[in-house]
Design an enzyme around this catalytic site. Structure first.
Site, PDB file in Angstrom:
ATOM      1  N   TRP A   1      42.712  32.794  33.461  1.00 18.20           N
ATOM      2  CA  TRP A   1      43.978  33.311  33.964  1.00 18.20           C
ATOM      3  C   TRP A   1      45.056  33.274  32.874  1.00 18.20           C
ATOM      4  O   TRP A   1      46.035  34.005  32.945  1.00 18.20           O
ATOM      5  CB  TRP A   1      44.457  32.494  35.160  1.00 18.20           C
ATOM      6  CG  TRP A   1      43.632  32.673  36.384  1.00 18.20           C
ATOM      7  CD1 TRP A   1      42.785  31.771  36.961  1.00 18.20           C
ATOM      8  CD2 TRP A   1      43.562  33.851  37.216  1.00 18.20           C
ATOM      9  NE1 TRP A   1      42.200  32.292  38.080  1.00 18.20           N
ATOM     10  CE2 TRP A   1      42.655  33.566  38.258  1.00 18.20           C
ATOM     11  CE3 TRP A   1      44.175  35.098  37.168  1.00 18.20           C
ATOM     12  CZ2 TRP A   1      42.356  34.500  39.252  1.00 18.20           C
ATOM     13  CZ3 TRP A   1      43.869  36.036  38.151  1.00 18.20           C
ATOM     14  CH2 TRP A   1      42.976  35.730  39.178  1.00 18.20           C
TER      15      TRP A   1
ATOM     16  N   TRP B   1      39.125  45.465  37.491  1.00 21.99           N
ATOM     17  CA  TRP B   1      39.221  44.003  37.452  1.00 21.99           C
ATOM     18  C   TRP B   1      38.134  43.323  38.280  1.00 21.99           C
ATOM     19  O   TRP B   1      37.773  43.780  39.364  1.00 21.99           O
ATOM     20  CB  TRP B   1      40.580  43.585  37.989  1.00 21.99           C
ATOM     21  CG  TRP B   1      40.750  42.105  38.178  1.00 21.99           C
ATOM     22  CD1 TRP B   1      40.428  41.361  39.289  1.00 21.99           C
ATOM     23  CD2 TRP B   1      41.270  41.173  37.221  1.00 21.99           C
ATOM     24  NE1 TRP B   1      40.717  40.033  39.087  1.00 21.99           N
ATOM     25  CE2 TRP B   1      41.243  39.888  37.819  1.00 21.99           C
ATOM     26  CE3 TRP B   1      41.764  41.295  35.928  1.00 21.99           C
ATOM     27  CZ2 TRP B   1      41.692  38.741  37.173  1.00 21.99           C
ATOM     28  CZ3 TRP B   1      42.213  40.157  35.282  1.00 21.99           C
ATOM     29  CH2 TRP B   1      42.170  38.902  35.899  1.00 21.99           C
TER      30      TRP B   1
ATOM     31  N   GLU C   1      40.308  24.958  44.576  1.00 18.99           N
ATOM     32  CA  GLU C   1      39.720  26.243  44.932  1.00 18.99           C
ATOM     33  C   GLU C   1      38.198  26.167  44.816  1.00 18.99           C
ATOM     34  O   GLU C   1      37.629  25.289  44.183  1.00 18.99           O
ATOM     35  CB  GLU C   1      40.233  27.334  43.984  1.00 18.99           C
ATOM     36  CG  GLU C   1      41.711  27.611  44.084  1.00 18.99           C
ATOM     37  CD  GLU C   1      42.117  28.850  43.311  1.00 18.99           C
ATOM     38  OE1 GLU C   1      42.609  29.785  43.942  1.00 18.99           O
ATOM     39  OE2 GLU C   1      41.938  28.868  42.068  1.00 18.99           O
TER      40      GLU C   1
ATOM     41  N   TRP D   1      44.707  41.891  38.278  1.00 18.76           N
ATOM     42  CA  TRP D   1      44.474  41.364  39.623  1.00 18.76           C
ATOM     43  C   TRP D   1      45.324  42.123  40.631  1.00 18.76           C
ATOM     44  O   TRP D   1      46.479  42.480  40.381  1.00 18.76           O
ATOM     45  CB  TRP D   1      44.802  39.875  39.639  1.00 18.76           C
ATOM     46  CG  TRP D   1      44.408  39.182  40.902  1.00 18.76           C
ATOM     47  CD1 TRP D   1      43.212  38.587  41.178  1.00 18.76           C
ATOM     48  CD2 TRP D   1      45.211  38.992  42.072  1.00 18.76           C
ATOM     49  NE1 TRP D   1      43.218  38.045  42.438  1.00 18.76           N
ATOM     50  CE2 TRP D   1      44.437  38.282  43.014  1.00 18.76           C
ATOM     51  CE3 TRP D   1      46.516  39.365  42.428  1.00 18.76           C
ATOM     52  CZ2 TRP D   1      44.914  37.917  44.280  1.00 18.76           C
ATOM     53  CZ3 TRP D   1      46.998  39.015  43.690  1.00 18.76           C
ATOM     54  CH2 TRP D   1      46.204  38.306  44.594  1.00 18.76           C
TER      55      TRP D   1
ATOM     56  N   ARG E   1      41.409  28.169  51.639  1.00 21.62           N
ATOM     57  CA  ARG E   1      40.581  29.319  51.263  1.00 21.62           C
ATOM     58  C   ARG E   1      39.232  28.937  50.646  1.00 21.62           C
ATOM     59  O   ARG E   1      38.943  27.793  50.398  1.00 21.62           O
ATOM     60  CB  ARG E   1      41.336  30.202  50.294  1.00 21.62           C
ATOM     61  CG  ARG E   1      41.843  29.542  49.027  1.00 21.62           C
ATOM     62  CD  ARG E   1      42.628  30.554  48.200  1.00 21.62           C
ATOM     63  NE  ARG E   1      43.223  29.979  46.991  1.00 21.62           N
ATOM     64  CZ  ARG E   1      44.447  29.489  46.906  1.00 21.62           C
ATOM     65  NH1 ARG E   1      45.222  29.459  47.980  1.00 21.62           N
ATOM     66  NH2 ARG E   1      44.912  29.009  45.752  1.00 21.62           N
TER      67      ARG E   1
ATOM     68  N   PHE F   1      39.666  37.346  50.094  1.00 20.34           N
ATOM     69  CA  PHE F   1      39.529  36.350  49.035  1.00 20.34           C
ATOM     70  C   PHE F   1      38.109  35.773  49.017  1.00 20.34           C
ATOM     71  O   PHE F   1      37.247  36.138  49.797  1.00 20.34           O
ATOM     72  CB  PHE F   1      40.563  35.240  49.222  1.00 20.34           C
ATOM     73  CG  PHE F   1      41.937  35.567  48.688  1.00 20.34           C
ATOM     74  CD1 PHE F   1      42.307  36.866  48.372  1.00 20.34           C
ATOM     75  CD2 PHE F   1      42.875  34.568  48.495  1.00 20.34           C
ATOM     76  CE1 PHE F   1      43.565  37.165  47.880  1.00 20.34           C
ATOM     77  CE2 PHE F   1      44.140  34.851  48.003  1.00 20.34           C
ATOM     78  CZ  PHE F   1      44.492  36.149  47.696  1.00 20.34           C
ATOM     79  N   SER F   2      37.888  34.808  48.123  1.00 17.44           N
ATOM     80  CA  SER F   2      36.551  34.311  47.811  1.00 17.44           C
ATOM     81  C   SER F   2      35.854  33.659  49.005  1.00 17.44           C
ATOM     82  O   SER F   2      36.493  33.221  49.966  1.00 17.44           O
ATOM     83  CB  SER F   2      36.625  33.307  46.662  1.00 17.44           C
ATOM     84  OG  SER F   2      36.932  33.946  45.460  1.00 17.44           O
TER      85      SER F   2
ATOM     86  N   ASN G   1      37.061  38.915  39.210  1.00 15.82           N
ATOM     87  CA  ASN G   1      37.156  37.489  38.899  1.00 15.82           C
ATOM     88  C   ASN G   1      36.048  36.723  39.619  1.00 15.82           C
ATOM     89  O   ASN G   1      34.876  36.963  39.319  1.00 15.82           O
ATOM     90  CB  ASN G   1      38.566  36.922  39.099  1.00 15.82           C
ATOM     91  CG  ASN G   1      39.215  37.156  40.430  1.00 15.82           C
ATOM     92  OD1 ASN G   1      39.607  38.276  40.755  1.00 15.82           O
ATOM     93  ND2 ASN G   1      39.388  36.106  41.219  1.00 15.82           N
ATOM     94  N   ASP G   2      36.326  35.840  40.545  1.00 15.46           N
ATOM     95  CA  ASP G   2      35.349  34.872  41.041  1.00 15.46           C
ATOM     96  C   ASP G   2      34.029  35.493  41.508  1.00 15.46           C
ATOM     97  O   ASP G   2      34.035  36.486  42.250  1.00 15.46           O
ATOM     98  CB  ASP G   2      35.909  34.117  42.248  1.00 15.46           C
ATOM     99  CG  ASP G   2      37.257  33.504  42.012  1.00 15.46           C
ATOM    100  OD1 ASP G   2      37.792  33.623  40.901  1.00 15.46           O
ATOM    101  OD2 ASP G   2      37.787  32.896  42.958  1.00 15.46           O
TER     102      ASP G   2
END
Length: 478
Positions: free
Chosen positions: A288, A37, A214, A64, A160, A99-100, A39-40
């Site tokens: 998502w 996986w 976000e 995820w 975040r 996280f990002s 994502n960002d």
């Protein structure tokens, strides 16, 4: 386990999974993880001659999970070299995930800023952290982490995605949050990248723009500043841009206009590169919502083509494929000047099994605004199709006749004063990106045609229309 042991374990799992990846829908010229996986996009930065791309990554599954930071770099924004995983959840403050975040270079050191996450009482505690590297490959977490240990009263537990940049000799950090049902960006300032002072709320929702923001990004563009956010709590995930003025002393961004950065279903969590003269952007090319067929093939997620942002003479935000995308062209499949008057013209088929395709359509702006110009891509196996076109003053993508990907009709306004309208279409094995002449006129979608070979036909309505067409085969360089 130590951070190094966590990284080594993840690398072993990733290598084993990569050997089991099914290639059916693997992309030819878009960035993807080796397996599992993603994502960002995170930490986009130009450092020592390379464009570095970090990304949210779960090396232990195609869904995820606890987030790691994957890592790759590129000389040309198109050809990527996979590097070792950069960050793993290994400490008490980031045990549930890294996280990002973002990256900057200072005095030859590459700094990664990310959100560390841990569970406490059934809730995720989110704090802002840093890791550094001198070689751009191996990273050490700051022993002072977390640098920011709790959200201010202006924010919430959703705290975040720190985006750091430099202005006027000082460092600034934008952090995504929300309060009382409205998205917010919180602003911090530092002289040394270590100690951060809270300045206040940089910007907030007007009540219609999501409950939590976000992945904030703030940067100058022409005579204005741009704020990008990815809102939660809206119908479908999207990226919103604001154009406006930035007051660095007051720590406040004043928006003057806003809109959606991309109108398609598979564009989220965008970020721009730090350390480049051009404003170059990548986004997560997935959603998502909905089913992701490639999860059954041991991978999921990809990034968009690199895009360049600019303001046009009217002060509108324009989004273009980065100039480097032209380097993908290896064979001209068709080049014609056609005159259509209600009929259909067959084009060479698009064989996406071994390469991608780019189509460039040009038409008189006044003529096409009174009718319609469309190109239909029909899967030769299933018979299902998608359509890209211009109808009136709008660019559109219609996927309602396809079983693959999200079904819907997505559109974006075009600049009415354009004497000519040009549409660029980029097809890859499981993606489609469309760019037009208008304010943020782009549409992105993941598509999964079963056979991988698409019949293409061009049509018009509303009277005679002269169309210039170029169709290119694109080489595989991901």
């Amino acid at each position: 386990m130590t951070h190094e042991e966590c990284l080594a374990r993840a690398e072993r799992e990733l290598a084993a999974s990569a050997a089991e990846v099914v290639d059916t829908f693997r992309l030819h010229y878009h960035f993807m993880p080796p397996a599992q996986w993603m994502n960002d996009p995170n930490g986009l930065v130009y450092f020592e001659g390379y464009y570095h791309v970090f990304y949210q990554h779960h090396p232990f599954g195609s869904a995820w999970g606890p987030m790691y930071w994957g890592h790759a770099r590129s000389r040309d924004l198109i050809t990527s070299e996979h590097l070792p995983i950069a960050l793993a959840p290994s400490e008490d403050y980031d045990a549930a995930g890294c996280f990002s975040g973002s990256a900057v270079e200072a005095e030859g050191v590459l700094h990664l800023f990310y959100t560390g996450v841990r569970e406490k009482g059934g809730q995720l505690v989110q704090v802002q952290c840093r890791a550094t590297s001198t070689d751009g490959i191996h990273f050490e977490k700051d022993p002072s982490n977390p640098l920011i240990g709790e959200p201010p009263s202006d924010g919430s537990v959703d705290f975040r995605d720190p985006k750091v940049w430099r202005h006027g000799g000082r460092w600034y950090m934008a952090v995504g949050s929300g309060k009382d049902g409205g998205g917010r960006v919180l602003l911090y300032r530092s002289d040394n990248l270590s100690s951060w002072d809270y300045m206040g709320v940089l910007a907030e929702s007007d009540g219609t723009q999501g409950s939590m923001w976000e992945c904030p990004d703030v940067f100058p563009l022409g005579s204005k500043h741009v704020l990008l956010v990815s809102p939660m709590g809206t119908r479908g995930r999207r990226v919103i841009y604001f154009l406006g003025e930035m007051d660095y002393e007051a720590g406040r961004f004043t928006p003057e206009s806003w809109g959606e950065l991309d109108k398609g279903p598979d564009f989220y969590a965008s970020q721009t590169f730090y350390g480049t003269e051009r404003r170059i952007l990548l986004a997560w090319m997935q959603s998502w919502e909905g089913r992701i067929p490639t999860q059954e093939h041991r991978w999921a997620g990809a990034l968009t083509l690199p895009r360049e942002l600019a303001l046009d003479p009217a002060g509108r935000l324009r989004v273009y494929p980065a100039a480097e995308a032209a380097g993908l062209r290896i064979e001209l499949l068709a080049a014609d000047g056609l005159v259509l008057n209600g009929e259909t013209a067959a084009l060479p088929p698009c064989d996406l099994r071994s390469s991608g395709v780019e189509l460039v359509l040009g038409a008189d702006g006044a003529a096409v605004s009174g009718g319609e110009l469309a190109i239909r891509f029909k899967d030769m196996g299933s018979g299902e199709w998608v359509t890209v076109g211009i109808r009136g003053q709008r660019l559109y993508l219609d996927t309602r006749a396809a079983a693959w990907g999200e079904r819907g009709c997505y559109s974006s306004g075009l600049a009415p004063e354009q004497r000519s309208q040009e549409v660029r279409i980029f097809l890859d094995r499981s993606s489609l990106e469309v760019f037009g002449e208008g304010e943020a006129a782009c549409i992105t979608a993941r598509i999964y045609p079963p056979s991988g070979v698409l019949e293409a036909e061009l049509s018009s309505q509303g009277g005679p229309l002269k169309v210039d067409l170029a169709m290119w085969k694109l080489q595989a360089r991901s």
